[in-house]
Design a protein around this motif. Structure first.
Motif, PDB file in Angstrom:
ATOM      1  N   GLY A  56     106.200  65.610  39.430  1.00  0.00           N
ATOM      2  CA  GLY A  56     105.189  64.580  39.280  1.00  0.00           C
ATOM      3  C   GLY A  56     105.695  63.160  39.414  1.00  0.00           C
ATOM      4  N   LEU A  57     106.955  62.986  39.804  1.00  0.00           N
ATOM      5  CA  LEU A  57     107.549  61.643  39.845  1.00  0.00           C
ATOM      6  C   LEU A  57     107.277  60.985  41.197  1.00  0.00           C
ATOM      7  N   ALA A  58     106.225  60.188  41.247  1.00  0.00           N
ATOM      8  CA  ALA A  58     105.825  59.541  42.503  1.00  0.00           C
ATOM      9  C   ALA A  58     106.909  58.617  43.034  1.00  0.00           C
ATOM     10  N   GLU A  59     107.757  58.094  42.149  1.00  0.00           N
ATOM     11  CA  GLU A  59     108.815  57.177  42.580  1.00  0.00           C
ATOM     12  C   GLU A  59     109.849  57.861  43.477  1.00  0.00           C
ATOM     13  N   LEU A  60     109.861  59.186  43.496  1.00  0.00           N
ATOM     14  CA  LEU A  60     110.814  59.919  44.330  1.00  0.00           C
ATOM     15  C   LEU A  60     110.187  60.436  45.620  1.00  0.00           C
ATOM     16  N   ARG A  61     108.965  60.000  45.906  1.00  0.00           N
ATOM     17  CA  ARG A  61     108.294  60.413  47.143  1.00  0.00           C
ATOM     18  C   ARG A  61     108.235  59.244  48.110  1.00  0.00           C
ATOM     19  N   GLY A  62     108.092  59.575  49.384  1.00  0.00           N
ATOM     20  CA  GLY A  62     107.812  58.546  50.368  1.00  0.00           C
ATOM     21  C   GLY A  62     108.905  58.359  51.402  1.00  0.00           C
ATOM     22  N   ILE A  63     108.506  57.726  52.503  1.00  0.00           N
ATOM     23  CA  ILE A  63     109.395  57.463  53.636  1.00  0.00           C
ATOM     24  C   ILE A  63     109.217  55.999  54.018  1.00  0.00           C
ATOM     25  N   ALA A  64     110.325  55.272  54.150  1.00  0.00           N
ATOM     26  CA  ALA A  64     110.240  53.852  54.484  1.00  0.00           C
ATOM     27  C   ALA A  64     111.452  53.441  55.301  1.00  0.00           C
ATOM     28  N   VAL A  65     111.295  52.372  56.065  1.00  0.00           N
ATOM     29  CA  VAL A  65     112.405  51.791  56.826  1.00  0.00           C
ATOM     30  C   VAL A  65     112.810  50.497  56.138  1.00  0.00           C
ATOM     31  N   ARG A  66     114.092  50.412  55.756  1.00  0.00           N
ATOM     32  CA  ARG A  66     114.600  49.240  55.062  1.00  0.00           C
ATOM     33  C   ARG A  66     115.965  48.860  55.615  1.00  0.00           C
ATOM     34  N   ALA A  67     116.065  47.651  56.129  1.00  0.00           N
ATOM     35  CA  ALA A  67     117.345  47.097  56.587  1.00  0.00           C
ATOM     36  C   ALA A  67     118.083  48.053  57.525  1.00  0.00           C
ATOM     37  N   LEU A  70     116.469  54.511  57.458  1.00  0.00           N
ATOM     38  CA  LEU A  70     115.299  55.300  57.098  1.00  0.00           C
ATOM     39  C   LEU A  70     115.565  55.917  55.731  1.00  0.00           C
ATOM     40  N   VAL A  71     114.757  55.532  54.737  1.00  0.00           N
ATOM     41  CA  VAL A  71     114.938  56.015  53.367  1.00  0.00           C
ATOM     42  C   VAL A  71     113.875  57.069  53.079  1.00  0.00           C
ATOM     43  N   VAL A  72     114.325  58.256  52.711  1.00  0.00           N
ATOM     44  CA  VAL A  72     113.421  59.376  52.427  1.00  0.00           C
ATOM     45  C   VAL A  72     113.593  59.769  50.969  1.00  0.00           C
ATOM     46  N   GLY A  73     112.518  59.690  50.203  1.00  0.00           N
ATOM     47  CA  GLY A  73     112.578  60.090  48.807  1.00  0.00           C
ATOM     48  C   GLY A  73     112.834  61.573  48.656  1.00  0.00           C
ATOM     49  N   ALA A  74     113.530  61.935  47.596  1.00  0.00           N
ATOM     50  CA  ALA A  74     113.944  63.327  47.408  1.00  0.00           C
ATOM     51  C   ALA A  74     112.769  64.288  47.305  1.00  0.00           C
ATOM     52  N   LEU A  75     111.628  63.824  46.797  1.00  0.00           N
ATOM     53  CA  LEU A  75     110.478  64.708  46.637  1.00  0.00           C
ATOM     54  C   LEU A  75     109.548  64.698  47.845  1.00  0.00           C
ATOM     55  N   THR A  76     109.976  64.088  48.931  1.00  0.00           N
ATOM     56  CA  THR A  76     109.196  64.127  50.164  1.00  0.00           C
ATOM     57  C   THR A  76     109.146  65.566  50.670  1.00  0.00           C
ATOM     58  N   ARG A  77     107.958  66.056  50.908  1.00  0.00           N
ATOM     59  CA  ARG A  77     107.775  67.450  51.304  1.00  0.00           C
ATOM     60  C   ARG A  77     108.114  67.649  52.786  1.00  0.00           C
TER      61      ARG A  77
END
Length: 293
Positions: A56-67, A70-77
């Motif tokens: 349930g930890l939304a802070e560990l989901r998501g995909i973003a491009v930073r500097a 490509l940063v992929v959160g651990a809970l990204t399915r």
């Protein structure tokens, strides 16, 4: 079979998850997607005292491009990787590989962090992050640390994670201009565990490899970044040179023998994938068959 009795705690934040892991040590297991953990528990291969659910930890989901990363959160399915335009643009190898992971029901629940932390040597994503020169981001009681993917996997189901640490993200360098990718695996049926597989990233310039990273899986106790690839970089690739690289690769491998394949079969299939990969990346189909041009 059914899992042995266990306690359950649903983490409310990363900090809370780390507190639970610190309290229970190696008697705890982290539950994210659960697609590998629950079958192992049902077969009594592992019997944790407590499951720490981070799903349930939304802070560990998501995909973003930073500097430039490509940063992929651990809970990204897995399914999120398949659908992401950022992944398709900057790390298409991940998208290509995920299409081979089990079946839609598994991909809808399984997570990239769970796959990497599970460290099954026949899994697709560990080889991909090795080929992509990714960095694994880990958080623990003393703060955050980053580990190169090549150093993260230590053996069958073994990683550099300590019992009180959590894998929180994966950082993938954005593909350079001229980057190209290859993914293929041999499996008895689509969705089965691979007999042998290859995830590759290359930079091609004027018909030569300026860089080549070959991540083989299901050929040892962890994903293998093949040293044999170095023979093909900054060189005019001929059938003879490719044959030398294939021999070097076969000597480099130490595959397991099991009900799916002998060690000799895995070595052979790995060299076939090497030829196919080089031929595809250089757009020279004659190299696959070892034909002189």
């Amino acid at each position: 079979m059914k899992a042995a009795a266990f306690a359950y705690a649903r983490a409310t934040s990363v900090v809370n998850a780390l507190e639970l892991l610190a309290a229970h040590g190696d008697k705890a297991k982290v539950l994210s997607g659960g697609q590998s953990l629950m079958p192992a528990m049902n077969l009594r291969l592992i019997s944790p005292d407590i499951l720490v659910d981070i799903g349930g930890l939304a802070e560990l989901r998501g995909i973003a491009v930073r500097a430039g990363v490509l940063v992929v959160g651990a809970l990204t399915r897995h399914v999120d990787l398949l659908r992401s335009t950022d992944v398709a643009l900057h790390a298409p190898l991940l998208r290509d590989a995920v299409g081979h992971v089990a079946h839609p029901a598994i991909r809808n629940r399984g997570t990239i962090g769970g796959s990497l932390a599970h460290a099954d040597p026949a899994s697709e994503l560990p080889a991909c992050v090795v080929a992509l020169d990714a960095t694994i981001v880990i958080r623990g009681p003393t703060g955050e640390r980053r580990i190169a993917a090549t150093e993260f996997f230590k053996g069958i189901y073994e990683t550099a994670l300590s019992p009180d640490e959590l894998l929180v993200a994966i950082e993938v360098p954005i593909a350079d201009q001229g980057s190209t990718f290859f993914f293929q695996e041999y499996a008895r049926r689509h969705g089965d565990y691979a007999v042998v597989g290859l995830a590759a990233r290359a930079v091609v310039a004027t018909g030569r490899f300026a860089d080549l990273r070959l991540g083989f899986f299901a050929v040892g106790d962890r994903p293998l970044l093949a040293a044999a690839a170095g023979r093909l970089v900054n060189a005019s690739v001929t059938p003879a040179l490719l044959a030398e690289a294939a021999t070097a690769l076969a000597n480099e491998l130490d595959p397991q023998e099991d009900q799916q394949a002998t060690a000799a079969m895995r070595r052979h299939l790995a060299t076939v994938l090497l030829r196919r990969c080089v031929a595809a990346l250089l757009a020279r189909p004659e190299l696959e068959a070892g034909v002189a041009r």
